[in-house]
Design an enzyme around this catalytic site. Sequence first.
Site, PDB file in Angstrom:
ATOM      1  CB  SER A 161       1.142  39.687 120.247  1.00 24.69           C
ATOM      2  OG  SER A 161       1.889  40.838 120.527  1.00 24.69           O
ATOM      3  NE  ARG A 231      -4.174  50.709 117.750  1.00 19.98           N
ATOM      4  CZ  ARG A 231      -4.128  49.422 118.023  1.00 19.98           C
ATOM      5  NH1 ARG A 231      -3.317  48.988 118.977  1.00 19.98           N
ATOM      6  NH2 ARG A 231      -4.865  48.556 117.373  1.00 19.98           N
ATOM      7  CG  ASP A 326       6.029  39.901 113.878  1.00 21.86           C
ATOM      8  OD1 ASP A 326       6.386  41.037 114.230  1.00 21.86           O
ATOM      9  OD2 ASP A 326       5.390  39.119 114.610  1.00 21.86           O
ATOM     10  CG  HIS A 359       3.108  41.845 115.706  1.00 26.39           C
ATOM     11  ND1 HIS A 359       3.577  40.623 116.131  1.00 26.39           N
ATOM     12  CD2 HIS A 359       2.366  42.344 116.735  1.00 26.39           C
ATOM     13  CE1 HIS A 359       3.145  40.393 117.373  1.00 26.39           C
ATOM     14  NE2 HIS A 359       2.409  41.417 117.747  1.00 26.39           N
ATOM     15  CG  ASP A 360      -1.666  44.286 112.559  1.00 24.20           C
ATOM     16  OD1 ASP A 360      -1.543  44.126 113.783  1.00 24.20           O
ATOM     17  OD2 ASP A 360      -2.119  45.331 112.041  1.00 24.20           O
TER      18      ASP A 360
END
Length: 395
Positions: A161, A231, A326, A359-360
């Site tokens: 990232s 968040r 992602d 994405h994680d």
Amino acid sequence: MSHDAQPTFPADSVGLVTPQCLVFDEPLTLSCGRTLENYQLMVETYGTLNDDASNAILICHALSGHHHVAGYHDANDRKPGWWDSAVGPGKPIDTNKFFIVGLNNLGGCHGSTGPTSINPGTGQAYGPDFPVVTVQDWVDTQARLADRLGIRRWAVVIGGSLGGMQALQWSIRYPERLAHAMIIASAPKLSAQNIAFNEVARQAISKDPEFHQGRYAQLGSYPKVGLMLARMVGHITYLSDEAMREKFGRELKTGKLSFEFDVDFQVESYLHYQGEQFSTAFDANSYLLMTKALDYFDPASEHNDDLAQALDQARCKFMLMSFTTDWRFSPARSREIVDALVVADKDVSYAEIDAPQGHDAFLLPIPRYMELMDTYLKRVADTGFAHSSSAVKEH
């Protein structure tokens, strides 16, 4: 803690680790034009640096990351470093072969100089007066860190990232100082959609009544709600639709609808929990800085918006990886970098990994992902050290 307690850690863990705070007294002129007369970086290292310092790996963290990459800070730690699944003896980033360096970037809130640090000019925390920093600034401080550690050339610079952006910047800014760049789930610059998500997060923080133009610390307050919302928005973008469906579906928290404006669904409860946890662990001003660094990253902008031209000076080999689900940093963005590297006639490998986690995924021990990383880094260990040390002499 006694030495006897160490065997309680998993056999493939680096075990107990102690962060180091390194102070740099040489002034640092930032991209924004301002200068820090001195600063400190919080660092952790794992493994042993070999005699010619050719086996070092730099791990660059993402938006909310820090120096604690692997291992445990004390015997009671329940949660190891953020990339413990990948770093350790026998793991893909193998501490039996490599000397690994993790740091908290400038502007962070985990020990490196940032908004929570004391401004020598006022005697109070910098707060919103801390200068905006860029990926280029981070790479400059990382180069000074390498000098301090006696590392002339990194065997590999790795990041996912925002960390991948740093690895890419390294290849352009200090082409002779790294042998390999491993860029994971990243992009050559943010899309308009990504910048928009970051702005929503910043607005959530800055519009919190407790933000006080960033001077909340002086007033004994904290924009907790704003940071929670920021968040929560971010976390939604880190997961795929498939991952959220599999993890939560439409499961109800209590088994029935409340018919009130409260938390009904498990996914809502999860987001509240994630926001709550993050709001107690991260500084709001640092969050604003990190998202701006993301927004500003665009190495092609100094080369007529031609990424291949920007990468022309790179001398390292590249390994890029992306994940199918992602959508925050989609595979198409990694392929942009790959295409530019091919045009620039660079040595590049690319893998698109089928993974439902979004994405994680770059943080998770997905078997195919770990296997690819392991294979590549084994090749670096087998051939790269000689290449690294000889390259220093050539240049």
